[in-house]
Write a protein that holds these residues in place. Structure first.
Motif: not given
Length: 140
Positions: A87-97, A32-46
């Motif tokens: 510092g939690a990574p974000p979840l993928s917003p499409m399914g849940i959000g 999460a600290r190294r993220m350069t996007s608002v979305y985490a990778t699928k593997e991390i988010a899952m």
């Protein structure tokens, strides 16, 4: 106007903090600290979503009957703040959000019964796409 939290809300804050201390791994925090996007990778988010699903906290805005939490607005705020502070990574917003709430509000019972558990489990990973006839994918 009283802007302080109740004892119950402060106890909930401690519950969230304790959960994060026990379950938010150093690898997830580092990602999460190294993220350069608002979305985490699928593997991390899952991976993070699976941890939250086990606790029943992956979809706090959903109704309880579909896997939500029935939290108050103050609890939702506390949860969001503590997730960010930890510092939690974000979840993928499409399914849940996005897709889950659309199904909850407008889907048939069969659609809800089929898709909502699959969204929570990560069995189905949702995305959103736009296209216009004769214009490609440019919505402008």
């Amino acid at each position: 106007m009283n802007l302080s939290f109740t004892r119950e809300e402060e106890a909930f804050r401690e519950e969230v903090r304790d959960f994060l201390a026990d379950h938010l791994t150093p690898d997830l925090r580092a990602y999460a600290r190294r993220m350069t996007s608002v979305y985490a990778t699928k593997e991390i988010a899952m991976a993070w979503q699976a941890i939250l699903v086990k606790r029943g906290w992956a979809a706090p805005s959903w109704p309880v009957e579909y896997g939500g939490t029935d939290w108050t607005p103050a609890q939702r705020y506390i949860y969001d703040v503590e997730m960010a502070r930890a510092g939690a990574p974000p979840l993928s917003p499409m399914g849940i959000g996005m897709c889950g709430p659309a199904l909850i509000g407008h889907g048939s019972k069969a659609q809800k019964d089929y898709y909502l558990p699959r969204i929570l489990s990560g069995e189905d990973f949702w995305c959103q796409g736009y296209s216009e006839p004769h214009a490609g994918s440019d919505l402008a």
